[in-house]
Design an enzyme around this catalytic site. Sequence first.
Site, mmCIF file in Angstrom:
data_model
loop_
_atom_site.group_PDB
_atom_site.id
_atom_site.type_symbol
_atom_site.label_atom_id
_atom_site.label_comp_id
_atom_site.label_asym_id
_atom_site.label_seq_id
_atom_site.Cartn_x
_atom_site.Cartn_y
_atom_site.Cartn_z
ATOM 1 N N ASP A 142 0.785 -1.452 0.098
ATOM 2 C CA ASP A 142 -0.001 0.081 0.063
ATOM 3 C C ASP A 142 0.616 1.250 0.106
ATOM 4 O OD1 ASP A 142 -2.148 -1.828 0.278
ATOM 5 O OD2 ASP A 142 -1.828 -1.540 2.311
ATOM 6 N N HIS A 190 -2.975 -1.037 -5.534
ATOM 7 C CA HIS A 190 -2.715 -0.009 -4.681
ATOM 8 C C HIS A 190 -1.622 1.012 -4.788
ATOM 9 C CE1 HIS A 190 -4.219 1.101 -0.453
ATOM 10 N NE2 HIS A 190 -3.692 2.211 -0.790
ATOM 11 N N ARG A 197 4.455 -8.298 -0.411
ATOM 12 C CA ARG A 197 4.138 -7.257 -1.602
ATOM 13 C C ARG A 197 5.200 -6.000 -1.155
ATOM 14 N NH1 ARG A 197 -1.993 -5.928 -0.006
ATOM 15 N NH2 ARG A 197 -0.990 -6.328 2.307
ATOM 16 N N GLU A 254 -11.167 -0.821 -4.177
ATOM 17 C CA GLU A 254 -10.506 -0.341 -3.229
ATOM 18 C C GLU A 254 -9.369 0.432 -3.544
ATOM 19 O OE1 GLU A 254 -9.561 -3.770 -0.534
ATOM 20 O OE2 GLU A 254 -7.872 -4.100 -1.657
#
Length: 350
Positions: free
Chosen positions: A48, A287, A317, A222
């Site tokens: 993120d 993201h 990630r 999202e």
Amino acid sequence: MKHYLFILLAIVIACKSSDKPTPAPTPPVTTVDTVGKFQNPLLTAAPDPWVTYKDGFYYVMHTTGNNLRIYKTSAMSRLNSARPVTVWTPPATGPNSRDIWAPELHFVNSKWYIYYAADNNGNDATHRMFVLENESADPTQGTWVDRGQLGLPENKWAIDGTLLQQNGQLYFAWSGWETDLGGSQYIYICQLTNPYTVSSTTRVKVSSPDYAWEKNGFGVNEGPEFLVHNNKVFLIYSASFCGTDLYALGQLTTDASADLLNPASWTKSATPVFGPNAGNGTFGIGHNSFFTTPDGKENWLVYHANAASGQGCGDNRSIRMQPFTWKADGSPDFGIPAPITQWIKRPSGE
């Protein structure tokens, strides 16, 4: 006798030949010029990602789960050389004590603000958005003041909040549930009177997981991020469950002069605009964030991805980045995800 002399002469010649030095081996040919280039990832265990630029420095944040950290660097391609500063740790208990997700750092009216999602002691259903404020010119210094929960309309589950300053107004977009019972995630938007006060009385749903590529695992929209270019406002979001390799970026588009709180103002692209995966160490792509180089010459996409298939939503990630351009119609052209083996030219000015 002649035969003997011939043999002797051959031996002498052979001995002289053996006195010659062995030639040095030919060095292998390098086919990749790595000067002025870098390879992804920029940071490992960094989902993120968010980046913003001010006064010669890039400031980067990402999900840690248990605190808020800021990296400060003058060169994004050398982010792994920066040392993060922990600017906030959550209380032991309470509504913002656990699962600190997707922080974003914004500069508004000469102050810094961090928006983050958190829940009450690990109860995911209680996830809400919260705000911190700092008057320091440098967000890694000064004092962060807790402005509490951002009072989004209807007070439902909310994550992945982001801010837009447009036409003298402040807008906030996030991902939320329609009810309190979980299920699909939608993109909502509202208006603010200041960075920590909401003026809208209702939330406006601008995107639902309608297409099959938005429903892998289950229906998810999202990670909304605003991108403004010329007379257009784009809302780039992540679609499908992040636990699948088919996480990808979608796009909403509207005119810069349009009513952003009117769902009819937004047009959704029918296919992903980046991803879902490209193999070669790029799985579960999503993201994102954006930055423009200080000289205004280059636009860059920052995002996270997994290095292998099936690694899901965890700390595998890592942060990646690559430049992007603009199509003839003014929309972004993100290209395809760069393999982790690819050497990429460093951003302009580095």
